[in-house]
Enzyme design. Structure first.
Site, PDB file in Angstrom:
ATOM      1  N   ASP A   1     -11.531 -72.548  17.808  1.00 17.86           N
ATOM      2  CA  ASP A   1     -10.674 -71.621  17.056  1.00 17.86           C
ATOM      3  C   ASP A   1     -11.478 -70.870  15.999  1.00 17.86           C
ATOM      4  O   ASP A   1     -11.023 -70.690  14.871  1.00 17.86           O
ATOM      5  CB  ASP A   1      -9.481 -72.336  16.423  1.00 17.86           C
TER       6      ASP A   1
ATOM      7  N   HIS B   1      -7.596 -67.397  17.016  1.00 21.95           N
ATOM      8  CA  HIS B   1      -6.244 -66.980  17.372  1.00 21.95           C
ATOM      9  C   HIS B   1      -5.778 -65.762  16.584  1.00 21.95           C
ATOM     10  O   HIS B   1      -4.847 -65.069  17.006  1.00 21.95           O
ATOM     11  CB  HIS B   1      -5.248 -68.147  17.225  1.00 21.95           C
TER      12      HIS B   1
ATOM     13  N   SER C   1      -4.531 -68.237   8.176  1.00 25.14           N
ATOM     14  CA  SER C   1      -5.507 -68.555   9.218  1.00 25.14           C
ATOM     15  C   SER C   1      -6.725 -67.641   9.129  1.00 25.14           C
ATOM     16  O   SER C   1      -6.597 -66.418   9.046  1.00 25.14           O
ATOM     17  CB  SER C   1      -4.868 -68.411  10.602  1.00 25.14           C
TER      18      SER C   1
END
Length: 303
Positions: free
Chosen positions: A79, A49, A158
């Site tokens: 992901d 993402h 992230s």
């Protein structure tokens, strides 16, 4: 310095040089995240993402040196994404195996939260086996075996590293689920298979059966016969799916595929990753007091 501090500082010293800041410019504006160097020739591992909708951008190493990157491959269903930048920009981190983690174990997160490069937080593994829902063109999916930690994670973390006490990367931080709650995609044999496919072809091919369900206890007589106590109760069969065509019905309890036990939706998802679309796939279900073998032809999962 106490033992806890010594572990955290040693892990931070080992991982900080291998974690880079990721800067992207896409149709939704500018963004940032983190990435982990995994090879000396410039391959980086990050969250899908972070780079969704972009073909490239820039990375900043721990020493401030900058370089562009290209997206080698990306997989929404795990992901995970692989980037390529200049070789020798950052030393590769050592990947570990999250399958050996235990609840309560010390972990250290290194990343680029809120644009603050090289930030380090520490905590423990709060839970294992969590699922992170993902939407696909064919309905709901889940990233399975996600690590839950109380190490503070914020936007920008992230794609960063979650390390164990030996400074092995056991997770890639992927989401902030709430105050004091962070999640990370585990690094394990499944992750390594995904990385291999992303590097080789830029994508991950998965088969698709088209069932959804929940773990349930199976009747005692069957449990004693097969040596297990749970199976996967089918609560959804997608219309027109391989499962529907093969004759899997609502209320069936999926017990196994060949010699592989099935007791959760994640068990089927793992099998789909290692099975070629178009191939025949056998499952054993418990139906109306009897074991029934069902054979279907798998389709490819479209994200």
């Amino acid at each position: 310095m106490d033992a806890y501090s010594r572990v955290v500082t040693s892990v931070a010293a080992a991982l900080q040089p291998s974690v880079l800041s990721v800067l992207v410019r896409g149709r939704w504006g500018n963004g940032s995240g983190s990435a982990v160097s995994v090879t000396a020739d410039g391959l980086l591992l990050t969250s899908a993402h972070v780079v969704e909708g972009v073909s490239g951008g820039g990375v900043v190493a721990a020493d401030g040196e900058e370089a562009p990157f290209d997206v080698v491959g990306s997989d929404r269903l795990s992901d995970l994404a692989v980037l390529r930048t200049r070789r020798d920009l950052a030393p590769p981190a050592e990947l570990g195996d999250a399958d050996g983690l235990r609840v309560g174990q010390l972990v250290v997160a290194v990343g680029n939260p809120l644009g603050l490069a090289g930030s380090v937080t520490a905590g423990v593994v709060s839970a294992l086996g969590r699922s992170l829902p993902v939407r696909t063109a064919r309905g709901a999916h889940a990233i399975d075996d996600v690590i839950q930690t109380d190490a503070a994670l914020n936007p920008g973390n992230s794609g960063g590293a979650l390390g164990d006490a030996q400074a092995h990367v056991v997770g890639i931080n992927t989401a902030v689920a709430g105050i004091g709650l962070g999640l990370a995609v585990p690094v394990n044999s499944t992750t390594r298979r995904i990385l291999t496919e992303l590097i080789a072809s830029g994508r991950v091919r998965r088969a698709w059966l088209g069932v959804g369900g929940m773990t349930v206890a199976i009747p005692r007589a069957l449990s004693e016969r097969i040596g297990r106590s749970t199976g996967l109760l089918v609560s959804e069969v997608v219309r027109g799916s391989p499962a529907a065509d093969a004759g899997i019905y609502l209320g069936d309890i999926v017990i196994a595929s060949g010699d592989t036990p099935i007791s959760a939706a994640q068990d089927l998802q793992r099998l789909m990753l290692g099975t070629a679309p178009g191939g025949r796939f056998q499952v054993t279900v418990f139906r109306r007091g009897a074991l029934v073998d069902v054979v279907g032809e798998l389709a490819e999962l479209v994200v």
